[in-house]
Structure formats: structure tokens, C-alpha cells
Design an enzyme around this catalytic site. Structure first.
Site, PDB file in Angstrom:
ATOM      1  N   CYS A   1       0.842  -1.194   0.000  1.00 46.44           N
ATOM      2  CA  CYS A   1       0.000   0.000   0.000  1.00 46.44           C
ATOM      3  C   CYS A   1       0.883   1.252   0.000  1.00 46.44           C
ATOM      4  O   CYS A   1       1.832   1.346   0.754  1.00 46.44           O
ATOM      5  CB  CYS A   1      -0.958   0.090   1.177  1.00 46.44           C
ATOM      6  SG  CYS A   1      -2.231  -1.161   1.179  1.00 46.44           S
TER       7      CYS A   1
ATOM      8  N   ARG B   1       4.133  -0.818  -4.575  1.00 43.68           N
ATOM      9  CA  ARG B   1       3.727  -1.233  -3.229  1.00 43.68           C
ATOM     10  C   ARG B   1       2.388  -1.970  -3.213  1.00 43.68           C
ATOM     11  O   ARG B   1       1.964  -2.453  -2.160  1.00 43.68           O
ATOM     12  CB  ARG B   1       3.626  -0.015  -2.313  1.00 43.68           C
ATOM     13  CG  ARG B   1       4.924   0.751  -2.182  1.00 43.68           C
ATOM     14  CD  ARG B   1       4.728   1.986  -1.346  1.00 43.68           C
ATOM     15  NE  ARG B   1       4.698   1.660   0.056  1.00 43.68           N
ATOM     16  CZ  ARG B   1       5.753   1.704   0.865  1.00 43.68           C
ATOM     17  NH1 ARG B   1       6.918   2.077   0.395  1.00 43.68           N
ATOM     18  NH2 ARG B   1       5.643   1.397   2.115  1.00 43.68           N
TER      19      ARG B   1
ATOM     20  N   TRP C   1      -2.574  -2.891  -1.643  1.00 41.15           N
ATOM     21  CA  TRP C   1      -2.286  -4.321  -1.623  1.00 41.15           C
ATOM     22  C   TRP C   1      -3.236  -4.885  -0.581  1.00 41.15           C
ATOM     23  O   TRP C   1      -3.102  -4.596   0.606  1.00 41.15           O
ATOM     24  CB  TRP C   1      -0.829  -4.574  -1.250  1.00 41.15           C
ATOM     25  CG  TRP C   1      -0.446  -6.011  -1.350  1.00 41.15           C
ATOM     26  CD1 TRP C   1      -0.070  -6.670  -2.491  1.00 41.15           C
ATOM     27  CD2 TRP C   1      -0.397  -6.981  -0.306  1.00 41.15           C
ATOM     28  NE1 TRP C   1       0.195  -7.984  -2.213  1.00 41.15           N
ATOM     29  CE2 TRP C   1       0.001  -8.210  -0.876  1.00 41.15           C
ATOM     30  CE3 TRP C   1      -0.655  -6.939   1.064  1.00 41.15           C
ATOM     31  CZ2 TRP C   1       0.150  -9.377  -0.129  1.00 41.15           C
ATOM     32  CZ3 TRP C   1      -0.504  -8.101   1.808  1.00 41.15           C
ATOM     33  CH2 TRP C   1      -0.107  -9.307   1.200  1.00 41.15           C
TER      34      TRP C   1
ATOM     35  N   ASN D   1      -1.869   2.681   5.155  1.00 37.30           N
ATOM     36  CA  ASN D   1      -0.986   1.561   4.850  1.00 37.30           C
ATOM     37  C   ASN D   1      -0.700   0.852   6.164  1.00 37.30           C
ATOM     38  O   ASN D   1      -0.236   1.476   7.107  1.00 37.30           O
ATOM     39  CB  ASN D   1       0.320   2.092   4.241  1.00 37.30           C
ATOM     40  CG  ASN D   1       1.399   1.031   4.171  1.00 37.30           C
ATOM     41  OD1 ASN D   1       1.106  -0.159   4.099  1.00 37.30           O
ATOM     42  ND2 ASN D   1       2.650   1.456   4.205  1.00 37.30           N
ATOM     43  N   GLY D   2      -0.990  -0.465   6.214  1.00 43.91           N
ATOM     44  CA  GLY D   2      -0.759  -1.215   7.444  1.00 43.91           C
ATOM     45  C   GLY D   2      -1.971  -2.064   7.776  1.00 43.91           C
ATOM     46  O   GLY D   2      -2.810  -2.315   6.908  1.00 43.91           O
TER      47      GLY D   2
ATOM     48  N   GLU E   1      16.602 -19.027  -4.813  1.00 44.90           N
ATOM     49  CA  GLU E   1      16.294 -17.715  -5.389  1.00 44.90           C
ATOM     50  C   GLU E   1      15.795 -17.884  -6.834  1.00 44.90           C
ATOM     51  O   GLU E   1      14.870 -17.202  -7.266  1.00 44.90           O
ATOM     52  CB  GLU E   1      17.541 -16.808  -5.316  1.00 44.90           C
ATOM     53  CG  GLU E   1      17.483 -15.498  -6.067  1.00 44.90           C
ATOM     54  CD  GLU E   1      16.380 -14.540  -5.616  1.00 44.90           C
ATOM     55  OE1 GLU E   1      15.693 -14.810  -4.613  1.00 44.90           O
ATOM     56  OE2 GLU E   1      16.188 -13.526  -6.314  1.00 44.90           O
TER      57      GLU E   1
ATOM     58  N   LYS F   1      12.218 -16.604  -8.136  1.00 43.70           N
ATOM     59  CA  LYS F   1      12.025 -15.694  -9.271  1.00 43.70           C
ATOM     60  C   LYS F   1      11.004 -16.279 -10.248  1.00 43.70           C
ATOM     61  O   LYS F   1      10.129 -15.582 -10.731  1.00 43.70           O
ATOM     62  CB  LYS F   1      13.337 -15.450 -10.033  1.00 43.70           C
ATOM     63  CG  LYS F   1      14.357 -14.571  -9.396  1.00 43.70           C
ATOM     64  CD  LYS F   1      14.060 -13.094  -9.389  1.00 43.70           C
ATOM     65  CE  LYS F   1      13.239 -12.687  -8.209  1.00 43.70           C
ATOM     66  NZ  LYS F   1      13.824 -12.465  -6.945  1.00 43.70           N
TER      67      LYS F   1
ATOM     68  N   GLU G   1       7.481 -16.210  -8.757  1.00 40.96           N
ATOM     69  CA  GLU G   1       6.949 -14.851  -8.621  1.00 40.96           C
ATOM     70  C   GLU G   1       6.379 -14.317  -9.917  1.00 40.96           C
ATOM     71  O   GLU G   1       5.317 -13.711  -9.917  1.00 40.96           O
ATOM     72  CB  GLU G   1       8.070 -13.890  -8.172  1.00 40.96           C
ATOM     73  CG  GLU G   1       8.406 -13.941  -6.705  1.00 40.96           C
ATOM     74  CD  GLU G   1       9.514 -12.962  -6.358  1.00 40.96           C
ATOM     75  OE1 GLU G   1       9.349 -12.209  -5.393  1.00 40.96           O
ATOM     76  OE2 GLU G   1      10.567 -12.954  -7.037  1.00 40.96           O
TER      77      GLU G   1
ATOM     78  N   HIS H   1      16.444 -37.524  -1.158  1.00 44.17           N
ATOM     79  CA  HIS H   1      15.621 -37.791   0.024  1.00 44.17           C
ATOM     80  C   HIS H   1      14.176 -37.358  -0.184  1.00 44.17           C
ATOM     81  O   HIS H   1      13.454 -37.112   0.779  1.00 44.17           O
ATOM     82  CB  HIS H   1      16.216 -37.090   1.246  1.00 44.17           C
ATOM     83  CG  HIS H   1      17.599 -37.576   1.560  1.00 44.17           C
ATOM     84  ND1 HIS H   1      17.862 -38.855   1.986  1.00 44.17           N
ATOM     85  CD2 HIS H   1      18.809 -36.976   1.435  1.00 44.17           C
ATOM     86  CE1 HIS H   1      19.168 -39.020   2.150  1.00 44.17           C
ATOM     87  NE2 HIS H   1      19.760 -37.887   1.809  1.00 44.17           N
TER      88      HIS H   1
ATOM     89  N   LYS I   1       5.934  -4.934  -3.195  1.00 44.38           N
ATOM     90  CA  LYS I   1       7.270  -4.684  -2.665  1.00 44.38           C
ATOM     91  C   LYS I   1       7.113  -3.930  -1.357  1.00 44.38           C
ATOM     92  O   LYS I   1       6.074  -3.333  -1.119  1.00 44.38           O
ATOM     93  CB  LYS I   1       7.990  -3.785  -3.673  1.00 44.38           C
ATOM     94  CG  LYS I   1       9.381  -4.251  -3.994  1.00 44.38           C
ATOM     95  CD  LYS I   1       9.927  -3.453  -5.126  1.00 44.38           C
ATOM     96  CE  LYS I   1      11.406  -3.692  -5.222  1.00 44.38           C
ATOM     97  NZ  LYS I   1      11.766  -5.070  -5.537  1.00 44.38           N
TER      98      LYS I   1
HETATM   99  C1  G6P Z   1       8.769  -8.793  -0.856  1.00 46.57           C
HETATM  100  C2  G6P Z   1       9.360  -8.518  -2.211  1.00 46.57           C
HETATM  101  C3  G6P Z   1      10.656  -9.306  -2.394  1.00 46.57           C
HETATM  102  C4  G6P Z   1      11.621  -8.988  -1.251  1.00 46.57           C
HETATM  103  C5  G6P Z   1      10.978  -9.225   0.116  1.00 46.57           C
HETATM  104  C6  G6P Z   1      11.842  -8.668   1.239  1.00 46.57           C
HETATM  105  O1  G6P Z   1       8.322 -10.105  -0.798  1.00 46.57           O
HETATM  106  O2  G6P Z   1       8.443  -8.864  -3.246  1.00 46.57           O
HETATM  107  O3  G6P Z   1      11.255  -8.931  -3.620  1.00 46.57           O
HETATM  108  O4  G6P Z   1      12.741  -9.798  -1.385  1.00 46.57           O
HETATM  109  O5  G6P Z   1       9.722  -8.546   0.192  1.00 46.57           O
HETATM  110  O6  G6P Z   1      11.904  -7.265   1.110  1.00 46.57           O
HETATM  111  P1  G6P Z   1      13.075  -6.366   1.638  1.00 46.57           P
HETATM  112  O7  G6P Z   1      12.723  -4.975   1.198  1.00 46.57           O
HETATM  113  O8  G6P Z   1      13.078  -6.503   3.140  1.00 46.57           O
HETATM  114  O9  G6P Z   1      14.338  -6.863   1.030  1.00 46.57           O
END
Ligand code: G6P
Length: 607
Positions: free
Chosen positions: A2, A27, A74, A98-99, A479, A483, A486, A502, A602
Site C-alpha cells: 500500500c 507497493r 495491496w 498503509n498497514g 532464489e 524468481k 513470482e 531424500h 514490494k
Molecule cells: C517482498 C518482495 C521481495 C523482497 C521481500 C523482502 O516479498 O516482493 O522482492 O525480497 O519482500 O523485502 P526487503 O525490502 O526486506 O528486502
């Protein structure tokens, strides 16, 4: 998670609020809305889905008010519909938030029992009603907010507008970020300095518990105890053109391609190339006394932390614990004196990581923070701030922030090893030489984009994908899976190559592509054995390695991606490029929204 913005001005604010929302859309993009005051009434325009939908509504029904608030959402409580879109309003008060207001159910029941009517399923609407009730009873807006804030539990950044005082906004911050901005005869509120950059660079950061009365003349800030306080006005240093894709089709593509430059920019603050040494921003910080390191982060930043664990254990020979922030904070682990807690965050605002930081501080730990936003809350609460100079990252899937985090963490691990006598000056010189080569190696890796694009064609057809790696390539495998999940919505798992037998090996058949990250190095042979186990079961291998590795193990693979041969220390940075590009090009084939994948956001400022 948000984004909120507010402007008090003598001139129409609609366009400027909309521009700020565009810069906050990373956001959240479930819905968006704007409210302003026109002819003595609160007027709202809202639309579900991306900002572009609100743009269409505004084109048909513009707003002319000179004070306004706006929001990009969001969704947490309530579906992403227009009626749940902010601003939430009564006839007297409009609010963006936001929150999460955790006690909203109790407050809502109480308000409904007094006959208040709710039009949304959100937690936020209670704030509008609580304040409105008081204002309707003749309480001044300032007093109404002062009385309401202590009733709210949870996290919030709020911007509140009042029908009867069209030249004023009130902002409040607890647990979610909020900045103030100052212009010529106007003032602003925003979730971050990036949103306000086209309006001003003169900003103030609010502290936890602060609330502020904003007029065209400026801001009156109060702390959590309602005492009037002054917060420094600083230059945000954010340029208004940073949120631009340039010649790239997506922010993610731009950010992947920026990596050689931003990693070089980041390393410049740490490496003394001529002397062959590494210096941290606070040279007097006592690293020699560090007995244990606890790393805490979320998402991609967590995987950067996992890689750093291998480095710190290997180079500095110091024990390392690591945990997801969301787990760590509720485990409430007891921590021994003399420990260093290391938090990694692109945004510096992730709610769980911030709460974990405060827990570690309470446990007497020294706090180090690797962060990309130097003005963020985590940066301000650190004893040792280790900035990544990646520049604003807009694509929701983190890319350049990750490689910059790795660059900083490699430098940090080396310095820790030197301070603890585990590395000598010659060892450090050796590391510096290799780290300094990282930007060129990243550049070379980007040169393989066409090859990777071809591989992505076949990945796009898969329902499940496995990523395997050993050592530092194991977190990288996770990672890679993250990716892909996501931005393509393909189910993917990252696994330690040796652990595959395993369980996950049961998944292997000709329909499950297996991406194996295996650069030459001490663990190469072992990973290749696991690769053969997959091949023996008909699995389709996509091998990411260097020339020597592909020569040795490429035969029989479905596809190979050749990366430059580099020192094992910088291999995770270089091999991050093909996994990012694989996800990116697979998303293009699938036609998904690369920069704004569904359900994600984000800067996650809720738990
Ligand atoms: C969200 C984002 C990710 C990020 C994570 C941690 O999930 O989509 O891309 O890695 O938050 O965010 P930060 O700002 O703490 O690295």
C-alpha cells in the site's frame, strides 16, 4: 505494501497525486483511489485493479480540489474491489492507510452498535468512523485524531482529510513508513521519498508514533506523547526521473541490465582497490569482538543472507544463525552478549525484519543492516549501516538489490575475517581483486541473454521446475525458484542438490525441467553426481556452469547456459544473472505481468 500520498496546496492536486501514485504502485496494485474536497464536500474517485483503471475514471470525472489524499492498495482485509478501495470516507472525514489495524473487529462492532454504517470490508474504515464520530460531535479535527490514535492497535501510516478544514491534512505513523515533504506554499505526505521526488526533495522522516498537522505553511509534528517536536528537514537525494524504464520493456529488465553498474557503484564504497583493502562505512566498529552472527531477512534478501552464511563461516570461522524474520520474531530467541545481528533488506521497511531487529536490540546485540534505502527505518536504527547503492528498484521481483547485497556481504565477510585474524592482508588483497572483477563478469553474463531466451521457451511449458545447487549455489537455487514462481506462476522448488534423493527425486520425469547451478569449484563433482541421478531417471537438465563445467558435464543435458569462469566467491553474483533472465523470458513467453505480478507487492509493511 500500500502506498499513500497527500497534498495540501492552493492549486489543483489531482495530476500530482496521480503521478505520485504511479511511483508508489510497486507497493500494491489491487486498487487505487483519490479523494479531494470540492464545493465543501469530500469527493472520491476509486477503481479496482491497476492504476490505469483509476486514470480512466479520472479522465471522465476529473477532480479539481486543492487538497487531496490518494492510495494504491495491496489487499489485506477485504477483496480488491472498488468498494474496498481507499480512500475510505464518511461525510466529514476521508482516510488512506498503509498497514493493518489489528483490533478493527472490536472497533467495528462498537461503532456499528452505535449505529454507524460501514460500506467496505476493510480494517481502515473504522479509522474514518472513529474520527468522524468525534468531529460530528463538535470535537476539532486535531483533537479527534489525538483521541483516536491511541485506540488503534497494529501498524499504520495514515493520511486524513477533513471536509470542514479543506486546507489541512493530518498524518500519523506507527510501524509503517511516512515522510513529509515541503514545497512553495504547499506540503506533502508520502509513503516514501521516491513518491514525493517530482514535488520536492526537502523532506522530513517521521519517527515511530509521530503524528503531524500539515498546512500550506508547513508541518507541526507531535510525538507519541503528544509533545510538539521538530524533525530535521533533509535533502531526499532522490531524483524525479529515477522511476523510468528507459529503453527497456520492463523495469525488471532494466534492473537486471543495470547490475554491472550498480554493483560497481556499491563496491566503490567498500573496496580500496589500489591498497587492496576493504573499509566499512564505520571503520571504528568493533568487528574483532564479534562472537556470533545472526542473520535475519525475508524473501530474496533472506537468500542473500544464506549465501553470506557460507562466506562468514568459511572466511571468518564465526558461527552463524539464520532465520526468516517472520519466524525469528515470534521464536523470540535468547541471544548471547557479544553477538552481531545482521539484517538484510532492500526497502529497509519490511515489517517482520524491522520487528526482528528491535527484538535483537532488546537482546543486547549490535545491529548491522544491509539496506538499499539509506533513509529507511532500518537504516536509521542500525549501529553499522552497510548501504547497497542499487538505486530505486521498481520491479516487484528483486534483482539488482540482490546482487548488490551479495557484493556488500562478501566485503563484510572478508572484513570480519580480517578483523578476527582469519585472513591476512594478502588474503584480503586476493578477495578485493576478485570482487573488483564482478561488474565485468556480470556484464559478460548479460551477453548470454539470447541463449537464455531460447531455453526459456521450453521452461514456459512446464508445470513444475526444480532448481538444484550445492554450497552457496543452494540458496541461489532457491532464489531461482522464487524468481520463477513470482513472475511466471510456474511451481518451482529450490533444493540442495545432495538432498534431492531424500524426496524430490520422486518428482523427476521427462516433464520436469531441472535447472542445475554448478560452476567449477570444489563442489562441482558432487553436484554433477546428482545431475547424473536426475538424468538416469529421464529428467531434463538445464545446466548453468562455466565453460569447463559444461565441457565436463554438458553431454546429455537438455540445454546448457555457459557463464564466464570466475572465482567461487563471485560465482553467486554472476550466476544470479541467468536465473533472473530465465524467469524474465519465461514470463514473456507466458505473457504474465513481469513488473507487477499478481498478489505480490514490494516493501511488505504488514506481517
Ligand atoms: C517482498 C518482495 C521481495 C523482497 C521481500 C523482502 O516479498 O516482493 O522482492 O525480497 O519482500 O523485502 P526487503 O525490502 O526486506 O528486502
Amino acid at each position: 505494501m500500500c502506498g499513500i500520498v497527500g497534498i495540501v496546496s492552493g492549486l489543483p492536486v489531482e495530476d500530482r497525486l496521480f503521478t505520485a501514485l504511479r511511483r508508489l504502485e510497486y507497493r500494491g496494485y489491487d486498487s487505487a483511489g483519490i479523494a479531494s474536497i470540492e464545493d465543501g464536500a469530500i469527493v472520491r474517485r476509486r477503481a479496482e485493479g491497476k492504476l490505469i483503471n483509476l486514470g480512466r475514471v479520472l479522465a471522465e470525472h476529473p477532480l479539481n480540489g486543492t487538497t487531496g489524499i490518494a492510495h494504491t492498495r495491496w489487499a489485506t482485509h477485504g477483496a480488491p474491489t472498488t468498494s474496498n478501495a481507499h480512500p475510505h470516507a464518511t461525510g466529514e472525514v476521508a482516510v488512506v492507510h498503509n498497514g493493518i489495524i489489528e483490533n478493527f473487529k472490536v472497533l467495528r462492532d462498537e461503532l456499528m452498535a452505535r449505529g454507524r454504517h460501514f460500506e467496505s470490508e476493510t480494517d481502515t474504515e473504522v479509522v474514518a468512523h472513529l474520527i468522524s464520530e468525534l468531529v460530528e460531535d463538535g470535537v476539532s479535527p486535531v483533537d479527534a485524531v489525538r483521541q483516536t490514535l491511541p485506540r488503534l492497535r497494529g501498524a499504520f501510516a495514515l493520511a486524513i482529510m477533513f471536509r470542514r478544514q479543506p486546507d489541512m491534512l493530518i498524518g500519523a505513523r506507527q510501524g509503517s513508513p511516512l515522510v513529509l515533504g515541503f514545497g512553495e506554499n504547499e506540503a506533502y505526505l508520502g509513503s516514501d521519498a521516491l513518491a514525493l521526488a517530482p514535488l520536492t526533495r526537502r523532506i522530513s522522516y517521521l519517527e515511530e508514533g509521530d503524528w503531524v498537522v500539515l498546512t500550506r505553511a508547513g508541518a507541526q509534528v507531535h510525538d507519541v506523547a503528544n509533545q510538539q517536536v521538530t524533525r530535521a528537514v533533509v535533502d531526499s537525494g532522490v531524483s524525479s526521473d529515477t522511476a523510468d524504464k528507459g529503453n527497456h520493456p520492463h523495469f525488471m529488465h532494466k534492473e537486471i541490465h543495470e547490475q554491472p553498474v550498480v554493483v560497481a557503484q556499491t563496491l566503490r564504497s567498500y573496496l580500496r582497490r589500489l591498497e587492496g583493502t576493504i573499509s566499512l562505512p564505520i571503520p571504528e566498529f568493533d568487528l574483532a569482538g564479534v562472537k556470533r552472527v545472526t542473520i535475519v531477512a525475508c524473501g530474496t534478501s533472506y537468500y542473500a543472507g544464506m549465501i553470506a552464511r557460507y562466506w562468514i563461516e568459511q572466511f571468518a570461522e564465526i558461527p552463524v544463525d539464520i532465520d526468516f524474520a517472520s519466524e525469528f520474531r515470534y521464536r523470540e530467541p535468547r541471544m548471547e552478549n557479544g553477538g552481531l545481528a545482521l539484517f538484510i533488506s532492500q526497502s529497509g521497511e519490511t515489517a517482520d525484519t524491522l520487528a526482528a531487529l528491535r527484538h535483537a536490540r532488546g537482546e543486547g546485540q549490535k545491529i548491522a543492516v544491509v539496506v538499499n534505502v539509506p533513509s529507511s527505518t532500518m537504516a536509521r536504527e542500525a549501529d553499522l549501516l552497510l548501504p547497497t547503492n542499487a538505486g530505486p528498484e521498481i520491479g516487484v521481483a528483486s534483482t539488482k538489490a540482490f546482487t548488490c547485497q551479495l557484493a556488500v556481504l562478501a566485503a563484510f565477510a572478508t572484513n570480519l575475517a580480517f578483523a578476527n585474524g582469519r585472513m591476512n592482508a594478502a588474503d584480503v588483497r586476493h578477495v578485493v581483486r576478485h570482487l573488483a572483477e564482478a561488474p565485468a563478469a556480470l556484464n559478460a553474463a548479460l551477453g548470454y541473454e539470447d541463449e537464455i531466451r531460447t531455453v526459456a521457451q521450453s521452461l514456459a511449458e512446464a508445470r513444475d521446475v526444480l532448481f538444484l545447487g550445492r554450497g552457496a549455489d543452494y540458496p541461489l537455487a532457491m532464489e531461482g525458484a522464487l524468481k520463477l514462481k513470482e513472475i511466471t506462476y510456474i511451481h518451482a522448488e529450490g533444493y540442495a542438490a545432495g538432498e534431492m534423493k531424500h524426496g524430490p527425486i520422486a518428482l523427476i520425469d521427462e516433464d520436469v525441467p531441472v535447472v542445475v547451478i554448478a560452476p567449477s569449484g570444489p563442489l562441482f563433482e558432487k553436484t554433477v553426481s546428482n545431475l547424473h541421478e536426475v538424468q538416469a531417471r529421464g529428467g531434463r537438465i538445464i545446466l548453468i556452469s562455466d565453460y569447463d563445467g559444461i565441457e565436463a558435464a554438458g553431454a546429455g543435458c537438455h540445454a546448457t547456459i555457459t557463464m564466464p569462469k570466475v572465482h567461487p566467491l563471485i560465482a553467486p553474483l554472476v550466476n544470479a544473472v541467468p536465473i533472473q533472465l530465465l524467469a524474465y523470458h519465461t514470463a514473456l513467453v507466458k505473457g504474465t505481468d513481469v513488473d507487477q505480478p499478481r498478489n505480490l507487492a514490494k516493501s511488505v509493511t504488514v506481517e
